[in-house]
Design an enzyme around this catalytic site. Structure first.
Site, mmCIF file in Angstrom:
data_model
loop_
_atom_site.group_PDB
_atom_site.id
_atom_site.type_symbol
_atom_site.label_atom_id
_atom_site.label_comp_id
_atom_site.label_asym_id
_atom_site.label_seq_id
_atom_site.Cartn_x
_atom_site.Cartn_y
_atom_site.Cartn_z
ATOM 1 N N GLU A 1 -5.469 -0.942 -3.278
ATOM 2 C CA GLU A 1 -5.972 0.325 -4.309
ATOM 3 C C GLU A 1 -6.711 -0.118 -5.451
ATOM 4 O OE1 GLU A 1 -2.568 2.773 -4.668
ATOM 5 O OE2 GLU A 1 -3.133 3.878 -3.029
ATOM 6 N N GLU B 1 11.072 -12.354 7.483
ATOM 7 C CA GLU B 1 11.616 -12.398 6.012
ATOM 8 C C GLU B 1 12.632 -13.379 5.703
ATOM 9 O OE1 GLU B 1 15.049 -9.350 5.014
ATOM 10 O OE2 GLU B 1 13.310 -8.600 6.219
#
EC number: 4.2.1.126
Length: 297
Positions: free
Chosen positions: A83, A114
Site C-alpha cells: 500500500e 514458519e
C-alpha cells in the site's frame, strides 16, 4: 516460554460462552475486546516513535522497509508494503513484504515454513540485504523461528531490526534493536490472533510506515502529495488535495495536475506561488523537494 503459556493462547473469561450468545451480544462482546487494542498499542508510543526516527534515517540513505512474518503477521507486512507504493509514490523495491512460504502463502498456508530460521536468512540474502535496510519482524506470539532467523541475519549485516509482538518479553524482542510489544490480552476466540493481535500489528505498522513517509517529506499539512494518480479514484483524490490546499476550483486543480504531469506537490507549489512549471521545479530543487519548506519560507 511454552506456547500454551503465552498470553495470546489463553482463554478469555469474557467470551467463555460466546458460542451461546445472541448475535448482538456476540458483536458487542467482540467490540468490547477490540477497544482494548488501542490502549495496548498506546503503551508502546515511545518505542514506536524511536522506530520511526531510526527507520527514517536509514530510509533516507536509500534503505528499504522489509517486513518478515508468517501467517496473519506475514500477510499484514505484505499489505503494508504494497500500500505504500500508490499512497506515497515510492518504488516497489523500497518496501518489501516477505512471508514464510513465499507468495503462495498469502492465500494458502504453507505448513512448516514458519519453523525455519534458515528460510528467512535465504529470503533476505536473495534481496541482498544491506546495513541501510530496515527489517520489521512480526509475530503475534513473539516466537516464530522464521522471524528470529531473519532478525538475526539482519543484525549480522548491520541493518536496523524492529520486532512487533503481542506478548511481554517476547523471544523476537531479544533479537531486535527495538522491541515493540503491545499486549492485547487473550483473544475472543482462543488463539485466533488474526483478531486483536492482528489489529494491533496493523495499527503499529500504520504508524511506523506513515511516520517514515512523513519524514521523507511525502506529506504536506496532512495530505499525500506524492500519491500516484493511476486510476480514476486516485485522480479525483489528487484533484481534491490540490483544491483543498490551494483554494482553486476543481477544474483548475485538474488542469494544473495535468500540466504538472500528475505531480501533486509540484501542482500545489505552482498554484500557491503563482509560478510557472519550471519556476516551481526550481523552487523545489532548492529545498530538496520539500513542499512545506518552499511554501513556508
Amino acid at each position: 516460554m511454552e506456547i500454551k503459556n503465552l498470553t495470546t493462547e489463553q482463554r478469555n473469561p469474557a467470551t467463555m460462552h460466546i458460542d451461546s450468545m445472541s448475535t448482538i451480544d456476540m458483536v458487542k462482546t467482540i467490540n468490547q475486546e477490540d477497544q482494548k487494542v488501542a490502549v495496548a498499542v498506546g503503551t508502546q508510543d515511545d518505542k514506536i516513535a524511536r522506530a520511526i526516527d531510526e527507520a527514517a534515517k536509514r530510509y533516507s540513505k536509500g534503505g528499504r522497509l522489509i517486513y518478515i512474518g508468517a501467517g496473519t503477521s506475514g500477510r499484514l507486512g505484505v499489505l503494508d508494503a504494497a500500500e505504500l507504493v500508490p499512497t506515497y509514490g515510492i518504488k516497489p523495491e523500497r518496501a518489501i513484504g516477505l512471508i514464510a512460504g513465499g507468495k503462495g502463502a498469502m492465500y494458502v498456508a504453507v505448513e512448516g515454513a514458519e519453523d525455519s530460521q534458515d528460510l528467512a536468512k535465504r529470503d533476505l540474502k536473495d534481496l541482498k540485504l544491506n546495513k541501510n535496510d530496515i527489517v520489521l519482524g512480526l509475530a503475534a506470539s513473539g516466537r516464530t523461528p522464521y522471524v528470529i532467523g531473519g532478525l538475526d541475519y539482519a543484525k549480522a549485516i548491520g541493518a536496523l531490526t524492529i520486532s512487533i509482538a503481542c506478548v511481554k518479553d517476547s523471544k523476537i524482542g531479544h533479537h531486535a534493536d527495538i522491541a515493540i510489544e503491545a499486549v492485547v490480552g487473550p483473544e475472543a476466540i482462543t488463539g485466533s490472533t488474526r483478531m486483536k493481535a492482528g489489529t494491533a500489528q496493523k495499527m503499529i505498522l500504520n504508524m511506523i510506515s506513515t511516520g517514515v513517509m512523513i519524514k521523507q517529506e511525502k506529506v504536506y499539512e496532512n495530505v499525500m502529495i506524492d500519491v500516484k494518480p493511476t486510476n480514476s479514484k486516485l485522480i479525483d483524490r489528487a484533484c481534491r488535495i490540490i483544491h483543498t490546499t490551494t483554494g482553486v476550483s476543481t477544474q483548475k486543480a485538474k488542469d494544473t495536475l495535468k500540466e504538472a504531469n500528475n505531480d501533486v506537490g509540484l501542482a500545489i507549489v505552482m498554484l500557491k506561488t503563482n509560478c510557472s512549471l519550471n519556476q516551481a521545479k526550481s523552487l523545489l530543487e532548492t529545498k530538496n523537494g520539500n513542499v512545506a519548506e518552499v511554501l513556508n519560507k
